[in-house]
Design an enzyme around this catalytic site. Structure first.
Site, PDB file in Angstrom:
ATOM      1  N   ASP A  23      64.563  62.399 -25.064  1.00  0.00           N
ATOM      2  CA  ASP A  23      63.665  63.224 -26.081  1.00  0.00           C
ATOM      3  C   ASP A  23      62.329  63.604 -26.032  1.00  0.00           C
ATOM      4  O   ASP A  23      61.922  62.692 -24.613  1.00  0.00           O
ATOM      5  CB  ASP A  23      64.391  62.697 -27.741  1.00  0.00           C
ATOM      6  N   SER A  24      61.656  64.399 -26.969  1.00  0.00           N
ATOM      7  CA  SER A  24      60.373  64.541 -26.636  1.00  0.00           C
ATOM      8  C   SER A  24      59.400  63.606 -26.758  1.00  0.00           C
ATOM      9  O   SER A  24      58.782  62.740 -26.599  1.00  0.00           O
ATOM     10  CB  SER A  24      59.651  65.881 -27.655  1.00  0.00           C
ATOM     11  N   CYS A  86      67.968  66.020 -27.753  1.00  0.00           N
ATOM     12  CA  CYS A  86      66.731  66.694 -28.644  1.00  0.00           C
ATOM     13  C   CYS A  86      67.226  68.184 -28.555  1.00  0.00           C
ATOM     14  O   CYS A  86      67.749  68.534 -27.790  1.00  0.00           O
ATOM     15  CB  CYS A  86      65.627  66.645 -27.398  1.00  0.00           C
ATOM     16  N   GLU A 166      57.302  61.138 -36.313  1.00  0.00           N
ATOM     17  CA  GLU A 166      56.435  60.100 -35.135  1.00  0.00           C
ATOM     18  C   GLU A 166      55.224  59.617 -35.830  1.00  0.00           C
ATOM     19  O   GLU A 166      55.539  58.366 -35.143  1.00  0.00           O
ATOM     20  CB  GLU A 166      55.627  60.690 -34.337  1.00  0.00           C
ATOM     21  N   CYS A 198      67.468  68.968 -35.853  1.00  0.00           N
ATOM     22  CA  CYS A 198      66.366  68.349 -34.975  1.00  0.00           C
ATOM     23  C   CYS A 198      66.541  66.981 -34.290  1.00  0.00           C
ATOM     24  O   CYS A 198      66.373  66.088 -35.977  1.00  0.00           O
ATOM     25  CB  CYS A 198      64.760  69.017 -35.364  1.00  0.00           C
ATOM     26  N   HIS A 200      64.486  64.678 -34.911  1.00  0.00           N
ATOM     27  CA  HIS A 200      63.295  63.351 -34.918  1.00  0.00           C
ATOM     28  C   HIS A 200      63.948  63.017 -36.612  1.00  0.00           C
ATOM     29  O   HIS A 200      63.464  62.537 -37.628  1.00  0.00           O
ATOM     30  CB  HIS A 200      62.413  64.435 -35.475  1.00  0.00           C
TER      31      HIS A 200
HETATM   32  N1  DGL Z   1      63.769  66.292 -31.203  1.00  0.00           N
HETATM   33  C1  DGL Z   1      63.160  67.699 -31.042  1.00  0.00           C
HETATM   34  C2  DGL Z   1      64.370  68.157 -31.412  1.00  0.00           C
HETATM   35  O1  DGL Z   1      65.251  67.937 -31.751  1.00  0.00           O
HETATM   36  C3  DGL Z   1      62.135  68.005 -30.154  1.00  0.00           C
HETATM   37  C4  DGL Z   1      60.633  67.816 -31.825  1.00  0.00           C
HETATM   38  C5  DGL Z   1      59.341  68.444 -30.384  1.00  0.00           C
HETATM   39  O2  DGL Z   1      59.541  67.609 -29.944  1.00  0.00           O
HETATM   40  O3  DGL Z   1      58.793  69.455 -31.377  1.00  0.00           O
HETATM   41  O4  DGL Z   1      64.041  69.749 -31.195  1.00  0.00           O
END
Ligand code: DGL
Length: 283
Positions: A23-24, A86, A166, A198, A200
């Protein structure tokens, strides 16, 4: 003596090879948590690209280039399967990862979420929240409508949720305020189901759910794909006879591209366990 090694089977085709997850940043941990609970014996290698997070505000080309780097890093650990934890990468760069993985199975977040949403929505009015790149790609809408043509999909980009996650602001008033701002538009579409598009966002799930119900005036079903992703991973590994059933808790390794201390703090809070170590790598 390791017979698999002796017989020359490549590491990625052995049950003790790790599942690679990326993931990011910390978002993919929402998937790791489900993997650890569904498949506790599995070894996991996690990569969070914390030097370049967020991905969701970047262009498609940039996300595709990052996805290629992330995949190359995971491949150096010979994973038996790659999870794109992600949704941004799953939306705009699934083909990049699949091409590089050459035969190693790849599982993204889109299909499992779309399946769950189509299954659970009664009114067929489905909301999707995700990053700007994910929403611009229209990928969720296409995936949901591929399952159910009659579903109406309403999408909303919620870029500020990523830094809030985050920061570990899972129960913070700032998150509630921003959630009200983002979700009011969706509530007016009378959705009965909301996809967290997402990885996150499940970190903020409690507040997102509360705010959504409050403005909608009735319960809205929240879809977090992590559990469905874990069950798809189990199904693929079972089919390929690559499930690790050693009876021993798997080894989980965490790598990030910057500031491992911060990742570790949020990760431990979210996973509810101590991480052995978080290593910093340069891509
Ligand atoms: N967690 C990621 C997603 O599912 C990326 C969020 C990001 O880095 O903007 O899209």
């Amino acid at each position: 003596m390791n017979h698999a090694l002796d017989s020359g089977i490549p590491k990625r085709m052995r049950p003790d090879a790790p599942i690679g997850v990326f993931d990011s940043g910390v978002g993919g941990l929402t998937v790791v948590r489900q993997l650890m609970s569904a498949l506790p014996d599995e070894n996991i290698v996690y990569f969070g690209d914390t030097a370049r997070v967020p991905y969701g505000t970047k262009s498609r080309e940039t996300v595709r280039a990052y996805a290629a780097d992330d995949t190359a890093f995971l491949l150096s650990h010979h994973p038996k399967l790659i999870v794109i934890a992600c949704s941004t990468v799953s939306s705009v760069a699934l083909d990049v990862v699949e091409e590089l993985a050459t035969g190693t199975p790849v599982i993204g977040t889109l299909k499992p979420s779309a399946r769950l949403a189509a299954e659970h929505s009664i009114s067929k009015r489905i909301g999707v929240i995700g990053t700007s790149a994910t929403v611009a790609s229209n990928a969720y809408q296409l995936e949901i409508n591929a399952i159910d043509e009659s579903a109406h999909v309403f999408s909303k980009a919620c870029p500020l949720f990523v830094p809030l996650a985050e920061e570990g602001f899972a129960y913070h008033e700032a998150t509630r305020l921003i959630a009200r701002e983002y979700l009011s538009e969706l509530a007016s579409e009378q959705i009965d189901t909301l996809v967290l598009g997402c990885t996150h966002y499940p970190i903020l799930k409690k507040i997102i759910g509360e705010v959504m119900n409050e403005i909608a005036g009735e319960p809205v079903r929240i879809i977090d794909a992590a559990e469905a992703v874990a069950s798809d991973v189990a199904a693929v590994l079972r089919e390929k006879r690559l499930l690790n059933d050693s009876g021993q808790t798997g080894v989980r390794q965490f790598f990030v591209s910057d500031v491992p201390q911060k990742f570790r703090a949020v990760a431990e809070l979210f996973l509810g366990m101590e991480l052995g170590g978080v290593s910093q790598v340069r891509l």
